[in-house]
Write a protein that holds these residues in place. Structure first.
Motif, PDB file in Angstrom:
ATOM      1  N   GLY A   9       0.586   1.278  -0.389  1.00 22.38           N
ATOM      2  CA  GLY A   9       0.030   0.214  -0.202  1.00 22.38           C
ATOM      3  C   GLY A   9       0.879  -0.127   0.816  1.00 22.38           C
ATOM      4  O   GLY A   9       1.222  -1.686   1.068  1.00 22.38           O
ATOM      5  N   LEU A  10       1.717   0.010   1.751  1.00 20.24           N
ATOM      6  CA  LEU A  10       2.719  -0.114   2.605  1.00 20.24           C
ATOM      7  C   LEU A  10       2.007  -0.180   3.316  1.00 20.24           C
ATOM      8  O   LEU A  10       3.210  -1.469   3.859  1.00 20.24           O
ATOM      9  CB  LEU A  10       4.099   1.180   2.720  1.00 20.24           C
ATOM     10  N   ILE A  11       1.079   0.223   3.904  1.00 24.17           N
ATOM     11  CA  ILE A  11       0.159  -0.155   5.391  1.00 24.17           C
ATOM     12  C   ILE A  11      -1.048   0.063   4.933  1.00 24.17           C
ATOM     13  O   ILE A  11      -1.713   0.598   3.189  1.00 24.17           O
ATOM     14  CB  ILE A  11       0.553   1.121   6.139  1.00 24.17           C
ATOM     15  N   GLU A  12      -1.623  -0.698   5.563  1.00 23.26           N
ATOM     16  CA  GLU A  12      -3.322  -0.923   5.644  1.00 23.26           C
ATOM     17  C   GLU A  12      -4.127  -1.051   6.473  1.00 23.26           C
ATOM     18  O   GLU A  12      -2.987  -0.625   8.561  1.00 23.26           O
ATOM     19  CB  GLU A  12      -3.567  -1.780   5.145  1.00 23.26           C
ATOM     20  N   CYS A  13      -4.966  -0.103   6.960  1.00 26.33           N
ATOM     21  CA  CYS A  13      -5.733   0.474   8.403  1.00 26.33           C
ATOM     22  C   CYS A  13      -6.338  -1.133   8.166  1.00 26.33           C
ATOM     23  O   CYS A  13      -7.159  -1.050   7.528  1.00 26.33           O
ATOM     24  CB  CYS A  13      -7.447   1.622   7.554  1.00 26.33           C
ATOM     25  N   VAL A  14      -6.885  -1.071   9.859  1.00 27.90           N
ATOM     26  CA  VAL A  14      -7.195  -2.513   9.974  1.00 27.90           C
ATOM     27  C   VAL A  14      -8.498  -1.721  11.087  1.00 27.90           C
ATOM     28  O   VAL A  14      -8.249  -0.218  11.553  1.00 27.90           O
ATOM     29  CB  VAL A  14      -6.323  -3.009  10.477  1.00 27.90           C
TER      30      VAL A  14
ATOM     31  N   ALA B 259       1.906  -2.310   8.848  1.00 25.09           N
ATOM     32  CA  ALA B 259       2.606  -2.629   7.903  1.00 25.09           C
ATOM     33  C   ALA B 259       1.974  -3.356   7.101  1.00 25.09           C
ATOM     34  O   ALA B 259       2.023  -4.719   7.564  1.00 25.09           O
ATOM     35  CB  ALA B 259       3.589  -2.264   8.536  1.00 25.09           C
ATOM     36  N   SER B 260       2.392  -3.183   5.999  1.00 23.23           N
ATOM     37  CA  SER B 260       2.840  -4.611   4.918  1.00 23.23           C
ATOM     38  C   SER B 260       3.994  -5.690   5.036  1.00 23.23           C
ATOM     39  O   SER B 260       4.440  -4.946   3.733  1.00 23.23           O
ATOM     40  CB  SER B 260       1.989  -4.603   3.224  1.00 23.23           C
ATOM     41  N   PRO B 261       4.481  -6.125   4.785  1.00 25.19           N
ATOM     42  CA  PRO B 261       5.849  -6.810   5.199  1.00 25.19           C
ATOM     43  C   PRO B 261       6.222  -6.990   3.960  1.00 25.19           C
ATOM     44  O   PRO B 261       7.036  -7.003   3.154  1.00 25.19           O
ATOM     45  CB  PRO B 261       6.285  -7.758   6.209  1.00 25.19           C
TER      46      PRO B 261
END
Length: 87
Positions: free
Chosen positions: A45-50, A57-59
């Motif tokens: 869950g640190l980053i997500e694909c858009v 990144a998920s700040p």
């Protein structure tokens, strides 16, 4: 955290979403290594694909992980750093 993943997160946080090839080129990493790191960070869950296969990144998650690492270090979970003495 792994130094390469830290570098990837830094780029995503400072410059915004990027594709795997863009990150690979910017950080001088192989595509396969970049993809491996991206997949691992996405799985926690640190980053997500858009859309358009861009990663961001998920700040909030990054901040939470950084705080947890800091708390573990300051709380004595990690061994203390031995001071360097000069005699």
């Amino acid at each position: 955290m792994n130094r390469t993943r830290t570098r990837i997160l830094r780029v995503l946080l400072l410059e915004g979403p990027a594709t795997c090839p863009e990150l690979s080129s910017k950080l001088l990493l192989s595509l396969s290594a970049t993809r491996r790191h991206l997949n691992l960070m996405a799985s926690v869950g640190l980053i997500e694909c858009v859309p358009a296969r861009r990663f961001r990144a998920s700040p909030e998650k990054v901040r939470g992980e950084a705080e947890a690492i800091s708390a573990a270090y300051l709380g004595g979970v990690m061994p203390p750093v031995c001071p360097v003495t000069t005699e």
